[in-house]
Structures are given as C-alpha cells and as structure tokens.
Design an enzyme around this catalytic site. Structure first.
Site, PDB file in Angstrom:
ATOM      1  CG  HIS A 106      95.829  53.062  31.089  1.00 26.30           C
ATOM      2  ND1 HIS A 106      95.011  52.305  30.216  1.00 26.30           N
ATOM      3  CD2 HIS A 106      95.328  52.942  32.262  1.00 26.30           C
ATOM      4  CE1 HIS A 106      93.732  51.717  30.660  1.00 26.30           C
ATOM      5  NE2 HIS A 106      94.185  52.277  32.187  1.00 26.30           N
ATOM      6  CG  ASN A 108      92.195  47.928  34.197  1.00 31.09           C
ATOM      7  OD1 ASN A 108      91.302  47.084  33.660  1.00 31.09           O
ATOM      8  ND2 ASN A 108      92.074  48.353  35.252  1.00 31.09           N
ATOM      9  NE  ARG A 110      87.599  46.129  33.353  1.00 26.57           N
ATOM     10  CZ  ARG A 110      88.082  46.500  32.028  1.00 26.57           C
ATOM     11  NH1 ARG A 110      89.293  47.127  32.322  1.00 26.57           N
ATOM     12  NH2 ARG A 110      87.729  46.958  31.180  1.00 26.57           N
ATOM     13  N   GLY A 258      81.110  55.859  44.944  1.00 23.99           N
ATOM     14  CA  GLY A 258      81.979  56.178  46.403  1.00 23.99           C
ATOM     15  C   GLY A 258      83.110  55.334  46.383  1.00 23.99           C
TER      16      GLY A 258
END
Length: 299
Positions: A106, A108, A110, A258
């Site tokens: 994994h 990531n 950002r 959301g």
C-alpha cells in the site's frame, strides 16, 4: 516558494501514470480507467488491474477535490480551517497479488491546502508506504526498510526512525492487538521547514514505492503455492479489511463525508475469508507470521 497546488497536481498525475505503467510491465495485464467527477468540485481517475499474471487486483487512484468551505466534521478539530476554500489531492494504491508469498503493498501521497483572502494559506503533505506479508522473508523486509531509510536520508538522520515508528503505531489493529504488517513509512501534517523541502520529500516517497516493492515481487513470483497457502492468504486478508473499515482515518473520513465509495473501497481485496477462532498449527510457517510482524528494527 509559496505553496503551488498546480505543480503538486502535475506530479501526482505523472506518478499515477508511472506506477501503472511499471506494474503493467511487470504483470502483463493492463489497467482499466474510470474517470469521475465530484458534483461539489473536483474529480479523479481510478485505475484497476484485475486478474493479471501476478496481481489479483491492483488499484491506483488519483483524486483532486476542492470546495468553497470545509465540512463541519473537518473543521471541528481544526478551527483555523473554518471559512477557507480548500483543495485536497493525492495518489493512493493497494496491490493484492495472487501468490501468497508476495506481500500486499500500500502507498499514498497527498497534499492539502486551505486559503482565504488576506491570510496565509494553511497547507500540509502526508503519505507513506507499508507492506503486509503473509509469509515472512527477512531479506524482503530488510530491502523494504532499507529503501525507505535511503530515500529519507537526504532529509535528515531522524526522518526514517520517526516515520517508521509513526507507521508501526498507525497500522495497528487494536481489537486484535497485532500489527497489520511490517510497516514502512507514515507521515502527516508535514509543512516545515518550507514548501519546497516538503514537496521534495513527498516526491521521494512516491517515487520510492516501486523501488521498494518490485524487487520483492520479482524474488517471490515463481514460488510454488497451493490451497493451504491460499487459504491462509485469504484469512489474513481479513485483517486488512478489518483495519481499513474500523481504524483507517482516510477510509472513514471519505465514507462519512460523501466521498466516492467505489474509489474509497478500491483498496479492498477481491476475495477474503474469516473463520471463527482459527489458530495456525504450532511450528508452521503460518504460525511464524505473528512473530515476524512484531515491531523491530529491520536495518
């Protein structure tokens, strides 16, 4: 240099391209791309490779979302973000191999920035990479951590040990009292000493992922495995699911605010199994994993 979100975005798009091309070259299969738009502002590119020669599923996601104001859930703990427009962007990926002797990986990276007229921007970088083996090989763990240490070295002697510990602390299943894997690097809220320094470090982490992972893939891909190893892999994948749905801040934040569910859950393994109170046979390679993933200094 002032924070330059456009420059960061261009790097992240190239990084997604580079990682996908590299994984495709190793595997022989191609990624499919799903471009999406966010109604409130922004969008992304989700890319998935399924049932390849080596990788059962690999997902590499780019997202860039923006808006006029942060959701209340985000500003509750950061009141300085209230009343600011924001941009959040990143590349995240998870690779689940067929072969149980190849670890899941994994990564990531950002960037976040919030601005309002007449005030300095609030910004930071975050990211890292971590490895989740099913069968432990010391040379793989040493290579993974040595690559992490070497990319950190130009940024200070204390960087690798600090972000290794943060990774060990973060990828921990409290309800199981066990590590998810053997860790790697994890950092967040990075905004000192300046933008250029922090951006350079984020780039080093993003570019370092394939250097850390692919030699392990090459070393293990020809190892023969059978039903026993596959069943153990599927059982241990259950821990991966548990961590992501119970403890991972990014997953929880995305689902609660959301976010795009398909992209958020792209990290999930395609197949997984649970078995009530299953225990590995004493002295077996499966039993050895619990000791192998204990926190330690690998280099």
């Amino acid at each position: 240099m002032k924070p330059d979100a456009h420059h960061v975005k261009q790097f992240l798009l190239r990084l997604q391209d580079d990682i996908c091309q590299t994984l495709s070259a190793v595997d022989g299969a191609n990624f499919i791309e799903d471009s999406w738009r966010r109604e409130a502002g922004g969008g992304g590119r989700s890319r998935v490779l399924r049932n390849g020669g080596i990788f059962e599923q690999a997902g590499v996601n780019f997202s860039h979302v923006h808006g006029d104001a942060m959701p209340a859930s985000a500003t509750a703990h950061r009141p300085e973000l209230a009343g600011r427009s924001f941009e959040a962007m990143g590349v995240s990926l998870v690779v689940h191999p067929h072969n149980p002797y190849i670890p899941t990986s994994h990564a990531n990276v950002r960037f976040f920035i919030a601005e309002k007229p007449g005030a300095d921007p609030v910004w930071w970088f975050g990211g890292g990479f971590d490895l989740t083996p099913y069968y432990g090989f010391e040379e793989d763990a040493v290579h993974w951590h040595r690559t992490a240490r070497d990319l950190c070295q130009p940024f200070g002697d204390d960087v690798y040990p600090r972000y290794k510990k943060w990774c060990d602390d973060y990828f921990f299943l409290k309800h199981r009292n066990e590590q998810r894997g053997i860790g790697g690097l994890f950092f967040d809220d990075l905004n000192t000493p300046d933008f250029d320094h922090c951006f350079a470090f984020m780039q080093a982490v993003g570019n370092g992922y394939t250097e850390a992972y692919l030699p392990i893939v090459e070393r293990r891909k020809a190892m023969v495995w059978g039903e026993r190893e596959r069943n153990f892999q599927l059982y241990r994948r259950g821990r991966y699911v548990e961590f992501n749905l119970v403890w991972d801040r990014g997953t929880l934040f995305g689902l609660q605010t959301g976010g795009r569910t398909e992209s958020i859950l792209m990290s999930m393994p395609p197949l997984v199994r649970w078995e009530y109170d299953w225990q590995p046979e004493a002295g077996s390679p499966e039993a050895a994993l619990s000791e192998f993933i204990q926190v330690r200094d690998w280099i």
